[in-house]
Enzyme design. Sequence first.
Site, PDB file in Angstrom:
ATOM      1  N   ARG A   1     -14.869  -6.538   0.468  1.00 51.61           N
ATOM      2  CA  ARG A   1     -14.074  -6.194   1.663  1.00 51.61           C
ATOM      3  C   ARG A   1     -13.431  -4.814   1.513  1.00 51.61           C
ATOM      4  O   ARG A   1     -12.843  -4.505   0.483  1.00 51.61           O
ATOM      5  CB  ARG A   1     -12.983  -7.243   1.876  1.00 51.61           C
ATOM      6  CG  ARG A   1     -12.100  -7.002   3.106  1.00 51.61           C
ATOM      7  CD  ARG A   1     -10.820  -6.291   2.740  1.00 51.61           C
ATOM      8  NE  ARG A   1      -9.884  -6.217   3.867  1.00 51.61           N
ATOM      9  CZ  ARG A   1      -8.755  -5.513   3.856  1.00 51.61           C
ATOM     10  NH1 ARG A   1      -8.424  -4.822   2.783  1.00 51.61           N
ATOM     11  NH2 ARG A   1      -7.963  -5.497   4.891  1.00 51.61           N
TER      12      ARG A   1
ATOM     13  N   THR B   1       0.852  -1.178   0.000  1.00 49.13           N
ATOM     14  CA  THR B   1       0.000   0.000   0.000  1.00 49.13           C
ATOM     15  C   THR B   1       0.893   1.235   0.000  1.00 49.13           C
ATOM     16  O   THR B   1       2.015   1.175   0.494  1.00 49.13           O
ATOM     17  CB  THR B   1      -0.842  -0.059   1.293  1.00 49.13           C
ATOM     18  OG1 THR B   1      -1.818  -1.070   1.137  1.00 49.13           O
ATOM     19  CG2 THR B   1      -1.516   1.254   1.633  1.00 49.13           C
TER      20      THR B   1
HETATM   21  N1  ASP Z   1      -3.950  -1.737   4.914  1.00 47.05           N
HETATM   22  C1  ASP Z   1      -4.272  -2.308   3.646  1.00 47.05           C
HETATM   23  C2  ASP Z   1      -5.581  -3.040   3.738  1.00 47.05           C
HETATM   24  O1  ASP Z   1      -5.797  -3.740   4.707  1.00 47.05           O
HETATM   25  C3  ASP Z   1      -3.236  -3.269   3.152  1.00 47.05           C
HETATM   26  C4  ASP Z   1      -1.826  -2.771   3.181  1.00 47.05           C
HETATM   27  O2  ASP Z   1      -1.484  -1.863   3.910  1.00 47.05           O
HETATM   28  O3  ASP Z   1      -1.029  -3.314   2.417  1.00 47.05           O
HETATM   29  O4  ASP Z   1      -6.342  -2.972   2.820  1.00 47.05           O
END
Ligand code: ASP
Length: 343
Positions: free
Chosen positions: A238, A210
Amino acid sequence: MKYIVYLFALLSFTTSCVAQQQTKPVLVIHGGAGTILKSNMTPEKEKAYRQALDEALAAGYAVLTKGGAALDAVEAAIKVLEDNPLFNAGKGAVFTNEGKNEMDASVMDGKTLKAGAVAGVTTIRNPITAARAVMDKSEHVMMAGPGAEKFAAQQGCVIVDPSYFFTQDRWDALQRVKAEDSTKTRLDHDGAKPGASIKQPGNRDSKYGTVGCVALDVHGNLAAGTSTGGMTNKKFGRIGDSPVIGAGTYADNNTCAVSCTGWGEFFIRLVMAKSVSDRMELAHESLDKAATEMIMHKLGQLGGDGGLIAVDRDGNISMPFNTEGMYRAYINADGKKEVLIYR
Ligand code: ASP
């Protein structure tokens, strides 16, 4: 004549005061936290990550040095990361259980506490720009799915065919995860071998991350933004923490700006980003104490993992994570630049 000299002196004094009052700009970015081990990284891959982080940093910082707004710097830096397939956002978004790319993003302005977010979008090339449009051009904070896409198109955001987001690496990751255990979701920022196990039940092949950015501009304003493809093999509809204001993203000029990365469900339950701000405001903790407590203790106690980047109104930076690594980079108030990956 005496008065003219007096007036001139007053004018130059005021001008120098205004100049001195300018805050020194700060920019911090992340490209995700996870099982990022030097032993799993090739020199070429590491170079590519460093270059990508550097490029995003430069794009955001250029806005700040021209006197631009923290919000614009955040959007500029995140767009660069979204366009790079190395990161799990925009072009590099991971696949859902149904083999789709569903993205989330959010942005927040510390000056006005205005915020915008999109969730579960599949056709917006730069979800961060759509989040910004929700903030600037609608009366809402969060829009989801086809509605968000319709709004983004109306606002002139670049709309692409969902196939734009296909990358072979992410597709292969989905197949691997499904072959191991189709019920499990995976964080996507690890350089580990397929099936590499980390602390949580349901080992996670988490390859890339992310993205997020926090900034302090010369006017003393803070802003934060986060953009993601979520987690590999996530179930139908989700939504993670990234588009949730207070969980994945938060900014308040009175305290700090925060962008998170990690296992979203835990970040939502801890209201992570706002908790850092609250600890500063209510418990008078320093930025680093507040951020470190939340990530190293609260998140760990709950069984989650990940990290965050944050900057406070005085330009202090904090970047805690409880994973093996986190792609991160900053330019601080002294103009010092660093690009970091490992612990
Ligand atoms: N926080 C993000 C999510 O749960 C994933 C990530 O940080 O890579 O969608």
